[in-house]
Write a protein that holds these residues in place. Structure first.
Motif, PDB file in Angstrom:
ATOM      1  N   GLN A   1      25.513  -3.797   4.132  1.00  0.00           N
ATOM      2  CA  GLN A   1      24.156  -3.943   4.661  1.00  0.00           C
ATOM      3  C   GLN A   1      23.247  -2.827   4.162  1.00  0.00           C
ATOM      4  O   GLN A   1      22.072  -3.055   3.873  1.00  0.00           O
ATOM      5  N   VAL A   2      23.802  -1.626   4.041  1.00  0.00           N
ATOM      6  CA  VAL A   2      23.026  -0.499   3.522  1.00  0.00           C
ATOM      7  C   VAL A   2      22.667  -0.758   2.060  1.00  0.00           C
ATOM      8  O   VAL A   2      21.521  -0.550   1.641  1.00  0.00           O
ATOM      9  N   VAL A   3      23.646  -1.222   1.286  1.00  0.00           N
ATOM     10  CA  VAL A   3      23.416  -1.493  -0.137  1.00  0.00           C
ATOM     11  C   VAL A   3      22.351  -2.569  -0.309  1.00  0.00           C
ATOM     12  O   VAL A   3      21.418  -2.411  -1.113  1.00  0.00           O
ATOM     13  N   TYR A   4      22.438  -3.641   0.461  1.00  0.00           N
ATOM     14  CA  TYR A   4      21.486  -4.745   0.313  1.00  0.00           C
ATOM     15  C   TYR A   4      20.076  -4.314   0.722  1.00  0.00           C
ATOM     16  O   TYR A   4      19.095  -4.662   0.055  1.00  0.00           O
ATOM     17  N   SER A   5      19.966  -3.556   1.798  1.00  0.00           N
ATOM     18  CA  SER A   5      18.645  -3.085   2.222  1.00  0.00           C
ATOM     19  C   SER A   5      18.043  -2.130   1.197  1.00  0.00           C
ATOM     20  O   SER A   5      16.832  -2.154   0.945  1.00  0.00           O
ATOM     21  N   ALA A   6      18.892  -1.291   0.585  1.00  0.00           N
ATOM     22  CA  ALA A   6      18.404  -0.391  -0.466  1.00  0.00           C
ATOM     23  C   ALA A   6      17.902  -1.196  -1.665  1.00  0.00           C
ATOM     24  O   ALA A   6      16.862  -0.875  -2.258  1.00  0.00           O
ATOM     25  N   LEU A   7      18.627  -2.249  -2.015  1.00  0.00           N
ATOM     26  CA  LEU A   7      18.193  -3.113  -3.122  1.00  0.00           C
ATOM     27  C   LEU A   7      16.866  -3.797  -2.799  1.00  0.00           C
ATOM     28  O   LEU A   7      15.988  -3.910  -3.665  1.00  0.00           O
ATOM     29  N   LEU A   8      16.709  -4.252  -1.569  1.00  0.00           N
ATOM     30  CA  LEU A   8      15.448  -4.874  -1.172  1.00  0.00           C
ATOM     31  C   LEU A   8      14.293  -3.882  -1.295  1.00  0.00           C
ATOM     32  O   LEU A   8      13.215  -4.231  -1.780  1.00  0.00           O
ATOM     33  N   ALA A   9      14.536  -2.646  -0.870  1.00  0.00           N
ATOM     34  CA  ALA A   9      13.496  -1.623  -0.980  1.00  0.00           C
ATOM     35  C   ALA A   9      13.117  -1.384  -2.437  1.00  0.00           C
ATOM     36  O   ALA A   9      11.925  -1.305  -2.784  1.00  0.00           O
ATOM     37  N   ILE A  10      14.120  -1.300  -3.319  1.00  0.00           N
ATOM     38  CA  ILE A  10      13.850  -1.083  -4.747  1.00  0.00           C
ATOM     39  C   ILE A  10      13.118  -2.278  -5.337  1.00  0.00           C
ATOM     40  O   ILE A  10      12.207  -2.128  -6.153  1.00  0.00           O
ATOM     41  N   ARG A  11      13.499  -3.484  -4.903  1.00  0.00           N
ATOM     42  CA  ARG A  11      12.818  -4.689  -5.417  1.00  0.00           C
ATOM     43  C   ARG A  11      11.356  -4.702  -4.992  1.00  0.00           C
ATOM     44  O   ARG A  11      10.472  -5.077  -5.784  1.00  0.00           O
TER      45      ARG A  11
ATOM     46  N   MET B   1       0.802  -1.213   0.000  1.00  0.00           N
ATOM     47  CA  MET B   1       0.000   0.000   0.000  1.00  0.00           C
ATOM     48  C   MET B   1       0.841   1.273   0.000  1.00  0.00           C
ATOM     49  O   MET B   1       0.338   2.362  -0.250  1.00  0.00           O
ATOM     50  N   ASN B   2       2.139   1.139   0.281  1.00  0.00           N
ATOM     51  CA  ASN B   2       3.017   2.310   0.328  1.00  0.00           C
ATOM     52  C   ASN B   2       3.791   2.545  -0.960  1.00  0.00           C
ATOM     53  O   ASN B   2       4.405   3.603  -1.130  1.00  0.00           O
ATOM     54  N   ARG B   3       3.806   1.571  -1.858  1.00  0.00           N
ATOM     55  CA  ARG B   3       4.792   1.588  -2.944  1.00  0.00           C
ATOM     56  C   ARG B   3       4.603   2.722  -3.936  1.00  0.00           C
ATOM     57  O   ARG B   3       5.578   3.323  -4.394  1.00  0.00           O
ATOM     58  N   ARG B   4       3.372   3.032  -4.293  1.00  0.00           N
ATOM     59  CA  ARG B   4       3.150   4.133  -5.228  1.00  0.00           C
ATOM     60  C   ARG B   4       3.569   5.464  -4.606  1.00  0.00           C
ATOM     61  O   ARG B   4       4.172   6.321  -5.257  1.00  0.00           O
ATOM     62  N   ALA B   5       3.243   5.644  -3.326  1.00  0.00           N
ATOM     63  CA  ALA B   5       3.566   6.903  -2.642  1.00  0.00           C
ATOM     64  C   ALA B   5       5.071   7.110  -2.529  1.00  0.00           C
ATOM     65  O   ALA B   5       5.576   8.224  -2.680  1.00  0.00           O
ATOM     66  N   ILE B   6       5.804   6.037  -2.256  1.00  0.00           N
ATOM     67  CA  ILE B   6       7.262   6.152  -2.128  1.00  0.00           C
ATOM     68  C   ILE B   6       7.880   6.599  -3.447  1.00  0.00           C
ATOM     69  O   ILE B   6       8.736   7.485  -3.488  1.00  0.00           O
ATOM     70  N   VAL B   7       7.438   5.991  -4.548  1.00  0.00           N
ATOM     71  CA  VAL B   7       8.003   6.328  -5.860  1.00  0.00           C
ATOM     72  C   VAL B   7       7.650   7.753  -6.261  1.00  0.00           C
ATOM     73  O   VAL B   7       8.435   8.448  -6.919  1.00  0.00           O
ATOM     74  N   GLN B   8       6.476   8.212  -5.883  1.00  0.00           N
ATOM     75  CA  GLN B   8       6.052   9.562  -6.232  1.00  0.00           C
ATOM     76  C   GLN B   8       6.707  10.631  -5.363  1.00  0.00           C
ATOM     77  O   GLN B   8       6.750  11.801  -5.737  1.00  0.00           O
ATOM     78  N   ASP B   9       7.236  10.225  -4.203  1.00  0.00           N
ATOM     79  CA  ASP B   9       7.915  11.178  -3.335  1.00  0.00           C
ATOM     80  C   ASP B   9       9.225  11.634  -3.997  1.00  0.00           C
ATOM     81  O   ASP B   9       9.982  10.831  -4.513  1.00  0.00           O
ATOM     82  N   GLN B  10       9.503  12.932  -3.972  1.00  0.00           N
ATOM     83  CA  GLN B  10      10.640  13.475  -4.702  1.00  0.00           C
ATOM     84  C   GLN B  10      11.994  13.104  -4.099  1.00  0.00           C
ATOM     85  O   GLN B  10      13.001  13.134  -4.794  1.00  0.00           O
ATOM     86  N   GLY B  11      12.017  12.746  -2.823  1.00  0.00           N
ATOM     87  CA  GLY B  11      13.308  12.493  -2.186  1.00  0.00           C
ATOM     88  C   GLY B  11      13.699  11.041  -2.017  1.00  0.00           C
ATOM     89  O   GLY B  11      14.877  10.734  -1.808  1.00  0.00           O
ATOM     90  N   CYS B  12      12.736  10.130  -2.110  1.00  0.00           N
ATOM     91  CA  CYS B  12      13.019   8.738  -1.749  1.00  0.00           C
ATOM     92  C   CYS B  12      13.900   8.008  -2.770  1.00  0.00           C
ATOM     93  O   CYS B  12      14.889   7.366  -2.410  1.00  0.00           O
ATOM     94  N   LEU B  13      13.556   8.085  -4.051  1.00  0.00           N
ATOM     95  CA  LEU B  13      14.335   7.363  -5.054  1.00  0.00           C
ATOM     96  C   LEU B  13      15.769   7.881  -5.157  1.00  0.00           C
ATOM     97  O   LEU B  13      16.708   7.073  -5.196  1.00  0.00           O
TER      98      LEU B  13
END
Length: 242
Positions: A47-57, A22-34
């Motif tokens: 660990q930071v890189v892997y967690s960022a990849l998980l978030a993008i996936r 339910m959060n995924r569209r809002a995160i992508v539309q937010d100007q700072g998150c991506l």
């Protein structure tokens, strides 16, 4: 004070938010998150890189997000850099490669199942303090997760379980990352997958040194740790025999 714990905290919050469909569209539309996630892909802490990849996936599970992710400045190049960097752990390379291929294929005919959404009637809430404190992530290694038809069976089994929030697949390594309520046991997920009669699942856990253990090995280690020292067991056995 090092900025690294702050980076870990932020990326973990973004990952947890992205785990909720339910959060995924809002995160992508937010100007700072991506842009932030792209910066994390070049972070020195694995660990930071892997967690960022998980978030993008997680974000890429929502089909409408894929073109936006693909077109975000630096996204595809950063994914390539993660894959090509010699110091990148193997599992991280696999995940980055999977995301790259998924985004590269976006815009054409996509045969993947639609985003898995549980409880889609809930209103999305997106802010950094909204991560679900009563949820946890379970990683499953699934023997038999070989193709899209098996993935479909696995999806059907997981969607029947009360307490499953969201899930995403890493087909290259036969894994499923499942976001569940904190009171839902991993055994319930494994039983549901075993009910397909063509797959079986084991939880992936980490030992004290960070190495991964399957659930059976973890139980054996826990059992050994619960036992008294060898000398005490010997004395108790000797006393029972005399």
């Amino acid at each position: 004070m090092s900025a690294e714990p702050d980076a870990l905290t932020v990326v973990h919050q973004l990952r947890d938010l992205a785990a909720d469909p339910m959060n995924r569209r809002a995160i992508v539309q937010d100007q700072g998150c991506l842009p932030g996630l792209i910066l994390f892909l070049d972070h020195p802490n694995p660990q930071v890189v892997y967690s960022a990849l998980l978030a993008i996936r997680y974000l890429a599970e929502c089909r409408p997000n894929r073109e936006k992710l693909k077109g975000e400045l630096g996204m595809m190049l950063s994914l390539q850099n993660v894959v090509q960097k010699s110091t990148t752990p193997g599992e991280t390379k696999l995940l980055a490669s999977e995301i790259y291929e998924l985004l590269q294929a976006s815009g054409g005919t996509d045969s993947e199942p639609a985003e898995e959404t549980v409880g889609s009637h809930r209103k999305a809430q997106f802010f950094l303090g909204s991560s679900n404190k009563r949820a946890k992530t379970v990683i499953l290694h699934i023997d038999g997760l070989d193709d899209s038809s098996r993935r479909g069976l696995c999806e059907e089994a997981l969607l029947k379980i009360r307490g499953v929030i969201s899930f995403t697949f890493q087909m290259a390594v036969k894994r499923c990352i499942v976001r569940v309520r904190s009171d839902l046991r991993a055994e319930a997920l494994a039983s549901a997958i075993a009910s397909t009669q063509v797959m079986k699942a084991q939880q992936v856990v980490k030992g004290e040194n960070g190495d991964e253990l399957d659930a059976r090995t973890a139980q054996q280690v826990a059992s050994l740790l619960d036992q008294p020292p060898a000398h005490d067991r010997y004395e108790a056995l000797k006393a029972a025999l005399t």
